[in-house]
Design a protein around this motif. Structure first.
Motif, PDB file in Angstrom:
ATOM      1  N   ALA A   1       0.828  -1.211   0.000  1.00 21.23           N
ATOM      2  CA  ALA A   1       0.000   0.000   0.000  1.00 21.23           C
ATOM      3  C   ALA A   1       0.860   1.258   0.000  1.00 21.23           C
ATOM      4  CB  ALA A   1      -0.938  -0.012   1.202  1.00 21.23           C
ATOM      5  N   THR A   2       1.928   1.256   0.755  1.00 17.50           N
ATOM      6  CA  THR A   2       2.815   2.422   0.817  1.00 17.50           C
ATOM      7  C   THR A   2       3.353   2.754  -0.572  1.00 17.50           C
ATOM      8  OG1 THR A   2       3.394   1.975   3.105  1.00 17.50           O
ATOM      9  CG2 THR A   2       4.938   3.327   1.847  1.00 17.50           C
ATOM     10  N   ALA A   3       3.793   1.735  -1.297  1.00 20.29           N
ATOM     11  CA  ALA A   3       4.305   1.950  -2.656  1.00 20.29           C
ATOM     12  C   ALA A   3       3.177   2.320  -3.611  1.00 20.29           C
ATOM     13  CB  ALA A   3       5.025   0.697  -3.141  1.00 20.29           C
ATOM     14  N   THR A   4       2.042   1.663  -3.479  1.00 21.80           N
ATOM     15  CA  THR A   4       0.915   1.876  -4.396  1.00 21.80           C
ATOM     16  C   THR A   4       0.393   3.304  -4.317  1.00 21.80           C
ATOM     17  OG1 THR A   4       0.289  -0.452  -4.299  1.00 21.80           O
ATOM     18  CG2 THR A   4      -1.416   1.102  -4.965  1.00 21.80           C
ATOM     19  N   ARG A   5       0.342   3.857  -3.131  1.00 20.23           N
ATOM     20  CA  ARG A   5      -0.181   5.220  -2.970  1.00 20.23           C
ATOM     21  C   ARG A   5       0.677   6.270  -3.670  1.00 20.23           C
ATOM     22  NH1 ARG A   5      -1.227   3.509   2.929  1.00 20.23           N
ATOM     23  NH2 ARG A   5      -3.361   2.693   2.752  1.00 20.23           N
ATOM     24  N   GLN A   6       1.905   5.899  -4.026  1.00 14.41           N
ATOM     25  CA  GLN A   6       2.801   6.818  -4.732  1.00 14.41           C
ATOM     26  C   GLN A   6       2.687   6.681  -6.247  1.00 14.41           C
ATOM     27  OE1 GLN A   6       4.391   9.070  -2.848  1.00 14.41           O
ATOM     28  NE2 GLN A   6       3.272   8.031  -1.211  1.00 14.41           N
ATOM     29  N   ARG A   7       1.932   5.722  -6.730  1.00 20.01           N
ATOM     30  CA  ARG A   7       1.857   5.454  -8.164  1.00 20.01           C
ATOM     31  C   ARG A   7       1.021   6.506  -8.884  1.00 20.01           C
ATOM     32  NH1 ARG A   7       1.718  -0.822  -7.098  1.00 20.01           N
ATOM     33  NH2 ARG A   7       3.972  -1.052  -7.118  1.00 20.01           N
ATOM     34  N   VAL A   8       1.453   6.799 -10.096  1.00 20.74           N
ATOM     35  CA  VAL A   8       0.710   7.725 -10.947  1.00 20.74           C
ATOM     36  C   VAL A   8      -0.692   7.161 -11.176  1.00 20.74           C
ATOM     37  CG1 VAL A   8       0.588   8.710 -13.269  1.00 20.74           C
ATOM     38  CG2 VAL A   8       2.793   8.563 -12.079  1.00 20.74           C
ATOM     39  N   GLY A   9      -1.687   7.991 -10.950  1.00  9.88           N
ATOM     40  CA  GLY A   9      -3.064   7.583 -11.188  1.00  9.88           C
ATOM     41  C   GLY A   9      -3.763   6.980  -9.994  1.00  9.88           C
ATOM     42  N   ASN A  10      -3.039   6.754  -8.887  1.00  9.27           N
ATOM     43  CA  ASN A  10      -3.704   6.249  -7.688  1.00  9.27           C
ATOM     44  C   ASN A  10      -4.325   7.421  -6.941  1.00  9.27           C
ATOM     45  OD1 ASN A  10      -3.282   5.644  -4.456  1.00  9.27           O
ATOM     46  ND2 ASN A  10      -4.212   3.980  -5.629  1.00  9.27           N
ATOM     47  N   ILE A  11      -5.599   7.283  -6.632  1.00 10.25           N
ATOM     48  CA  ILE A  11      -6.304   8.308  -5.869  1.00 10.25           C
ATOM     49  C   ILE A  11      -6.399   7.889  -4.404  1.00 10.25           C
ATOM     50  CG2 ILE A  11      -8.486   9.558  -5.621  1.00 10.25           C
ATOM     51  CD1 ILE A  11      -8.857   9.041  -8.706  1.00 10.25           C
ATOM     52  N   SER A  12      -6.680   6.615  -4.169  1.00  8.90           N
ATOM     53  CA  SER A  12      -6.701   6.079  -2.805  1.00  8.90           C
ATOM     54  C   SER A  12      -6.528   4.571  -2.856  1.00  8.90           C
ATOM     55  CB  SER A  12      -7.991   6.453  -2.073  1.00  8.90           C
ATOM     56  OG  SER A  12      -9.113   5.851  -2.691  1.00  8.90           O
ATOM     57  N   TYR A  13      -6.009   4.027  -1.758  1.00 11.06           N
ATOM     58  CA  TYR A  13      -5.749   2.583  -1.677  1.00 11.06           C
ATOM     59  C   TYR A  13      -5.783   2.202  -0.199  1.00 11.06           C
ATOM     60  CZ  TYR A  13      -3.442  -1.867  -2.783  1.00 11.06           C
ATOM     61  OH  TYR A  13      -3.132  -3.197  -2.950  1.00 11.06           O
TER      62      TYR A  13
END
Length: 100
Positions: free
Chosen positions: A26-38
């Motif tokens: 989740a920590t990495a995913t929240r930094q991804r382009v296009g992620n609004i929430s996770y």
């Protein structure tokens, strides 16, 4: 926008390790382009059940996440030990909760 939501379930004995692994993802995913929430929240610790909520700007952002090496590694690590029902929804009319 895409909304991804549903539940995941693991054996209750595996829940603590699953949560640690998921937090790292989740920590990495929240930094991804296009992620609004996770987010994931434990719904029933005795059953090892979690609620999943994600928002993505578009399909290309979600696909990039699903194809990312850390996501693939997470799925491989937990494949056969996690189960659930997660669905994707298109959201085209976002507004405040009180708006009609």
């Amino acid at each position: 926008m895409l909304i991804v939501t549903g539940y995941m379930q693991v054996d209750r004995a595996d829940l603590a390790q699953f949560l640690r692994d998921l937090q790292a993802l989740a920590t990495a995913t929240r930094q991804r382009v296009g992620n609004i929430s996770y987010y994931a929240a434990v719904d029933d610790p005795q059953a090892g059940r979690l609620l999943i909520s994600e928002r993505w700007s578009d399909q290309s952002a979600l696909s990039a996440h699903l194809d990312a090496p850390d996501t693939v590694a997470f799925v491989r690590r937990w494949q056969g030990r996690m189960r659930g029902e997660i669905r994707k929804y298109d959201a085209s009319n976002e507004r405040d909760l009180t708006e009609v």
